[in-house]
Design an enzyme around this catalytic site. Structure first.
Site, PDB file in Angstrom:
ATOM      1  N   GLU A  26      -5.947   4.405   5.750  1.00  0.00           N
ATOM      2  CA  GLU A  26      -5.529   4.145   4.371  1.00  0.00           C
ATOM      3  C   GLU A  26      -5.907   5.259   3.380  1.00  0.00           C
ATOM      4  OE1 GLU A  26      -5.216   0.120   2.525  1.00  0.00           O
ATOM      5  OE2 GLU A  26      -6.775   0.914   1.240  1.00  0.00           O
ATOM      6  N   SER A  76     -11.171  -0.616   2.451  1.00  0.00           N
ATOM      7  CA  SER A  76     -10.415  -0.751   3.702  1.00  0.00           C
ATOM      8  C   SER A  76     -10.086   0.644   4.226  1.00  0.00           C
ATOM      9  CB  SER A  76      -9.097  -1.485   3.473  1.00  0.00           C
ATOM     10  OG  SER A  76      -9.322  -2.801   3.085  1.00  0.00           O
ATOM     11  N   ARG A  95       0.827  -1.223   0.000  1.00  0.00           N
ATOM     12  CA  ARG A  95       0.000   0.000   0.000  1.00  0.00           C
ATOM     13  C   ARG A  95       0.860   1.271   0.000  1.00  0.00           C
ATOM     14  NH1 ARG A  95      -3.394  -3.499  -0.742  1.00  0.00           N
ATOM     15  NH2 ARG A  95      -5.543  -3.440  -0.015  1.00  0.00           N
TER      16      ARG A  95
HETATM   17  N1  EPU Z   1     -11.495 -10.316  10.101  1.00  0.00           N
HETATM   18  C1  EPU Z   1     -12.300 -10.339  11.224  1.00  0.00           C
HETATM   19  N2  EPU Z   1     -13.331  -9.457  11.301  1.00  0.00           N
HETATM   20  C2  EPU Z   1     -13.606  -8.584  10.308  1.00  0.00           C
HETATM   21  C3  EPU Z   1     -12.791  -8.555   9.157  1.00  0.00           C
HETATM   22  C4  EPU Z   1     -11.737  -9.442   9.076  1.00  0.00           C
HETATM   23  O1  EPU Z   1     -12.098 -11.107  12.127  1.00  0.00           O
HETATM   24  O2  EPU Z   1     -14.557  -7.822  10.462  1.00  0.00           O
HETATM   25  C5  EPU Z   1     -10.376 -11.254   9.999  1.00  0.00           C
HETATM   26  C6  EPU Z   1     -10.770 -12.511   9.295  1.00  0.00           C
HETATM   27  O3  EPU Z   1     -10.389 -13.592  10.115  1.00  0.00           O
HETATM   28  C7  EPU Z   1      -9.979 -12.553   8.027  1.00  0.00           C
HETATM   29  C8  EPU Z   1      -8.863 -11.563   8.257  1.00  0.00           C
HETATM   30  O4  EPU Z   1      -9.315 -10.673   9.280  1.00  0.00           O
HETATM   31  O5  EPU Z   1      -9.456 -13.822   7.802  1.00  0.00           O
HETATM   32  C9  EPU Z   1      -8.502 -10.764   7.025  1.00  0.00           C
HETATM   33  O6  EPU Z   1      -9.661 -10.185   6.434  1.00  0.00           O
HETATM   34  P1  EPU Z   1      -9.905 -10.199   4.870  1.00  0.00           P
HETATM   35  O7  EPU Z   1      -9.583 -11.514   4.309  1.00  0.00           O
HETATM   36  O8  EPU Z   1     -11.252  -9.651   4.650  1.00  0.00           O
HETATM   37  O9  EPU Z   1      -8.794  -9.251   4.254  1.00  0.00           O
HETATM   38  P2  EPU Z   1      -8.220  -7.912   4.815  1.00  0.00           P
HETATM   39  O10 EPU Z   1      -6.828  -8.178   5.253  1.00  0.00           O
HETATM   40  O11 EPU Z   1      -9.174  -7.335   5.767  1.00  0.00           O
HETATM   41  C10 EPU Z   1      -7.138  -7.023   2.601  1.00  0.00           C
HETATM   42  C11 EPU Z   1      -7.116  -5.724   1.848  1.00  0.00           C
HETATM   43  C12 EPU Z   1      -8.393  -5.577   1.012  1.00  0.00           C
HETATM   44  C13 EPU Z   1      -8.456  -6.752   0.052  1.00  0.00           C
HETATM   45  C14 EPU Z   1      -8.481  -8.056   0.896  1.00  0.00           C
HETATM   46  C15 EPU Z   1      -8.457  -9.286   0.023  1.00  0.00           C
HETATM   47  C16 EPU Z   1      -5.828  -4.201   3.242  1.00  0.00           C
HETATM   48  C17 EPU Z   1      -5.865  -3.039   4.185  1.00  0.00           C
HETATM   49  N3  EPU Z   1      -7.013  -4.614   2.786  1.00  0.00           N
HETATM   50  O12 EPU Z   1      -8.205  -6.958   3.524  1.00  0.00           O
HETATM   51  O13 EPU Z   1      -8.294  -4.393   0.264  1.00  0.00           O
HETATM   52  O14 EPU Z   1      -9.611  -6.693  -0.750  1.00  0.00           O
HETATM   53  O15 EPU Z   1      -7.299  -8.116   1.729  1.00  0.00           O
HETATM   54  O16 EPU Z   1      -7.199  -9.479  -0.519  1.00  0.00           O
HETATM   55  O17 EPU Z   1      -4.753  -4.679   2.922  1.00  0.00           O
HETATM   56  C18 EPU Z   1      -8.958  -2.110   0.124  1.00  0.00           C
HETATM   57  O18 EPU Z   1      -7.783  -1.802   0.200  1.00  0.00           O
HETATM   58  O19 EPU Z   1      -9.855  -1.231  -0.022  1.00  0.00           O
HETATM   59  C19 EPU Z   1      -9.356  -3.494   0.216  1.00  0.00           C
HETATM   60  C20 EPU Z   1     -10.622  -3.855   0.248  1.00  0.00           C
END
Ligand code: EPU
Length: 347
Positions: free
Chosen positions: A343, A247, A174
């Protein structure tokens, strides 16, 4: 200073333009002077004018990663440079030049229709092509940095066009050279390098589960594209329905020691290995643990299906959003000792 007095004024200027439909948070925003940029050649004269009049300025792409104040003074540049074209190919790669104003998701769909697979994991990310490299958009194990050959930009400091190689862009999670040097470059074109060799990348948990459940061990590009669209649609709110900027916080990176301490106290903490033995923590999990998911404070709230997303319930302002963000940051810091960085760009 150059003889800006004689520089032609760009014809596409609108005064006091409402930008509610041009920022995905759906904030009520007025731009004092909005300049539609359809051609990079407009920029030198416009920046002479900006310097002469001492206007503040900023660029707006899809408005999907910004928090805007109610009034934008000075010059607001609406990036609208379009066009995508295959310019050359060699044995291993195809090179594609794309205007900064092209919609990102439409480009991903276009590449698949033109038999240029590779970007499918990045389907449905909101925003424009010009904004994508600034924060090195990424999803499901892929980052745009892997596909960028070089970037053409206007350097407002030297009032000249520059070309930055992939290395010059200093891409990281990012992050990029553009993000490190805010308020200087205007991305006008992105040159993509798409390898001809293709392999599916479905190791990321959500995608892996999707194809295991579907009993599909060999998904095609189109199937991955469709799966990513389905997963994102389920998890992330549609800005046309409820304002948001995806995000809201970055996943924080902590050192090995801090991670070991956290694991002792919170054995369920969700994290991923990062470069140099560090750990990237799932910010969504941290926020969720603090009980924010689905909470509403006046006009703003935390999305009910993904704690990482702040939503506008209707009439939120930048101040409402930042106030909720501060509450979340304080709470996560208090409980886990971890700092969350916002972000989207706060203008
Ligand atoms: N989780 C929770 N509660 C929640 C959300 C997430 O417990 O409310 C836990 C879950 O266990 C999950 C983990 O956190 O396994 C990670 O969540 P998720 O897989 O949804 O991915 P993320 O790390 O939250 C990142 C990117 C997203 C991208 C997704 C998929 C960042 C800041 N965000 O989210 O990017 O779509 O991975 O690759 O790196 C964006 O930047 O706008 C965005 C949506």
């Amino acid at each position: 200073m150059n003889c800006a007095k004689n520089a032609p004024l760009p014809p596409n200027l609108t005064l006091n333009l409402g930008l509610k439909s041009r920022n995905t948070f759906g904030l009520e925003v007025k731009a004092e002077r909005a300049f539609e940029i359809n051609d990079a050649a407009q920029l030198p004269a416009l920046f002479e004018e900006i310097a002469l009049k001492h206007w503040s300025w900023r660029v707006l792409g899809g408005g999907s990663n910004v928090i805007l104040p109610p009034n934008l003074e000075g010059a607001t540049l609406l990036m609208n440079i379009t066009g995508q074209e295959v310019v050359r190919e060699d044995e291993s790669d195809t090179y594609l030049v794309v205007g900064a104003g092209v919609n990102w998701h439409e480009l991903v769909a276009w590449t698949l229709n033109h038999k240029l697979p590779g970007l499918e994991n990045l389907a449905l990310i909101p925003g424009t092509v010009g904004a994508a490299p600034i924060q090195n958009i990424g999803a499901y194990g892929v980052e745009i940095a892997q596909y960028i050959d070089s970037i053409e930009a206007f350097d407002s400091k030297s009032n000249a066009f520059v070309t930055l190689s992939n290395k010059d862009c200093q891409f990281a999670y990012r992050d990029s050279f553009f993000k490190q040097n805010p308020h200087r470059f205007i991305v006008t074109k992105v040159i993509f390098k798409i390898p001809k060799a293709w392999r599916a990348r479905v190791h990321y948990a959500d995608l892996a589960n999707f194809f295991t459940e579907a009993g599909n061990s060999n998904p095609s590009t189109q199937e991955i594209f469709d799966a990513v669209c389905q997963i994102r649609t389920k998890k992330l709110p549609d800005p046309k329905v409820i304002g948001n900027a995806g995000s809201f916080f970055q996943n924080p990176v902590v050192g090995a020691d801090q991670y070991a301490q956290l694991m002792k106290q919170f054995p369920n903490v969700v994290s991923y290995p990062d470069a140099a033995g560090q750990r990237k923590l799932a910010a969504g999990w941290l926020i969720d643990q603090c009980g924010f998911k689905g909470q509403r404070v006046g006009e703003v709230g935390v999305y009910e299906k993904q704690a990482l997303v702040i939503v506008n319930h209707g009439n939120a302002t930048a101040a409402d959003i930042l106030s909720l963000a501060k509450t979340i940051q304080d709470s996560v810091k208090g409980r886990f000792g971890v700092t969350l960085d916002i972000e989207p760009n706060i203008l």
